[in-house]
Design an enzyme around this catalytic site. Structure first.
Site, PDB file in Angstrom:
ATOM      1  CG  ASP A  46      29.236  -5.381 -36.484  1.00 36.37           C
ATOM      2  OD1 ASP A  46      30.007  -4.362 -36.967  1.00 36.37           O
ATOM      3  OD2 ASP A  46      27.960  -5.052 -36.438  1.00 36.37           O
ATOM      4  CG  HIS A  47      29.912  -1.910 -33.795  1.00 34.30           C
ATOM      5  ND1 HIS A  47      30.551  -0.910 -33.715  1.00 34.30           N
ATOM      6  CD2 HIS A  47      28.626  -2.001 -34.640  1.00 34.30           C
ATOM      7  CE1 HIS A  47      29.817  -0.055 -34.956  1.00 34.30           C
ATOM      8  NE2 HIS A  47      28.967  -0.818 -35.468  1.00 34.30           N
TER       9      HIS A  47
ATOM     10  CB  SER B 223      18.328  -1.789 -41.213  1.00 43.38           C
ATOM     11  OG  SER B 223      19.112  -2.571 -41.182  1.00 43.38           O
TER      12      SER B 223
ATOM     13  N   GLY C 109      19.930   0.558 -35.602  1.00 40.65           N
ATOM     14  CA  GLY C 109      18.330   0.420 -35.156  1.00 40.65           C
ATOM     15  C   GLY C 109      17.494   1.010 -36.255  1.00 40.65           C
TER      16      GLY C 109
END
Length: 286
Positions: free
Chosen positions: A82-83, A210, A180
């Site tokens: 990821d990223h 999320s 976040g």
């Protein structure tokens, strides 16, 4: 089914309009529990590692854990970086056996991002791997990567040119989503997903999953978000599960680490099953 290319998971999800949980693990317990949850609800799953996790555990150890835990697994699973803005880490993970990478050059001008992404796609193809790309930084800091500053949204034409020129397999647009914990209910530009999918029919990665509402998930998945990233929710589940158990352990003056691990494993499995049911991937594992 076992370990498969990313496309073998996201393409069927995109075609049938369900979402596959793409969950960022950070140790052996979370890796095993995420895989176990997917097996229990018969769901494909994308297991993701951040650059921070790769550096803290090591690519060799991580991949050996992955090989051991997926041996004989009966649902489609894939390992994704990821990223990652660091080309050396991209190469390290591809060489080690990762199935796909998100080369995150969103901090660079689009033209340079595009040039380097073309190179990463070429490199990934040599390993039989796939690439996710993005042209705008997703707001928020996650695993020491990112910024709280809102990135400028590029035009649809720029996004389509990037997709065509690079040959990426999955695209991650910025639509008002954030990494976040959301401080307020996010206002999402869901129509941007529709515009991109209508123009190019490419699976979309939804970052900052999320904290979105069930209605937002349902709408975005129906528009083409086949890969739904979850990181903060797993961290919160892991740490809150530990905290609740340790408070009870302190009260009872009973200290048994294996019981702690079993308790947290159960909570992570339940989280994965709930996500798969919510995104529509449960029952799609075979």
């Amino acid at each position: 089914m076992g370990v498969v290319p990313l496309k073998d998971i996201v393409d069927p999800a995109f075609a049938a309009r369900y979402g596959v949980p793409a969950i960022n693990i950070f140790n052996d317990l979370t890796m095993e529990a995420v895989l176990a949850g997917a097996v229990e609800c018969n769901s494909p799953v994308i297991l993701q590692t951040s650059v921070k996790t790769v550096r803290s555990i090591g690519s060799r150890v991580l991949f050996e854990m992955w090989e051991s835990m997926t041996r004989g697994i009966e649902v489609p699973v894939t390992l994704h970086l990821d990223h990652c803005p660091d080309r050396d880490v991209v190469t390290e993970c591809l060489k080690a056996g990762w199935n796909s990478v998100l080369f995150d050059a969103s901090a660079l001008p689009v033209e340079e991002n595009q040039r380097q992404t073309i190179e990463v796609v070429r490199e990934a193809r040599s390993y039989g791997a796939q690439v996710e790309g993005e042209i705008e930084a997703i707001t928020g800091v996650e695993d020491d990567h990112g910024s709280d500053e809102v990135s400028k949204q590029q035009s649809l034409e720029t996004a389509l040119t990037f997709i065509d020129a690079t040959g990426i397999d999955v695209f991650a647009p910025s639509i008002g989503n954030a990494h976040g914990t959301y401080k307020a209910a996010p206002v999402l530009d869901a129509n941007r997903v529709t515009e991109i999918v209508k123009a190019r029919s490419i699976p979309i990665a939804l970052h900052g999953g999320s904290g979105l509402s069930p209605e937002q998930f349902q709408d975005l998945i129906a528009r083409g978000c086949a890969k739904v990233n979850i990181s903060t929710a797993l961290k919160e589940t892991f740490m809150k599960s530990h905290l609740a158990f340790l408070k009870q352990a302190e009260q009872n003056s009973k200290w048994d680490p294996p019981s702690l691990f079993k308790h947290t494993r159960g909570d992570v499995i339940d989280m994965v099953k709930e996500l798969a049911e919510q995104f529509g991937s449960a029952g799609k594992g075979r």
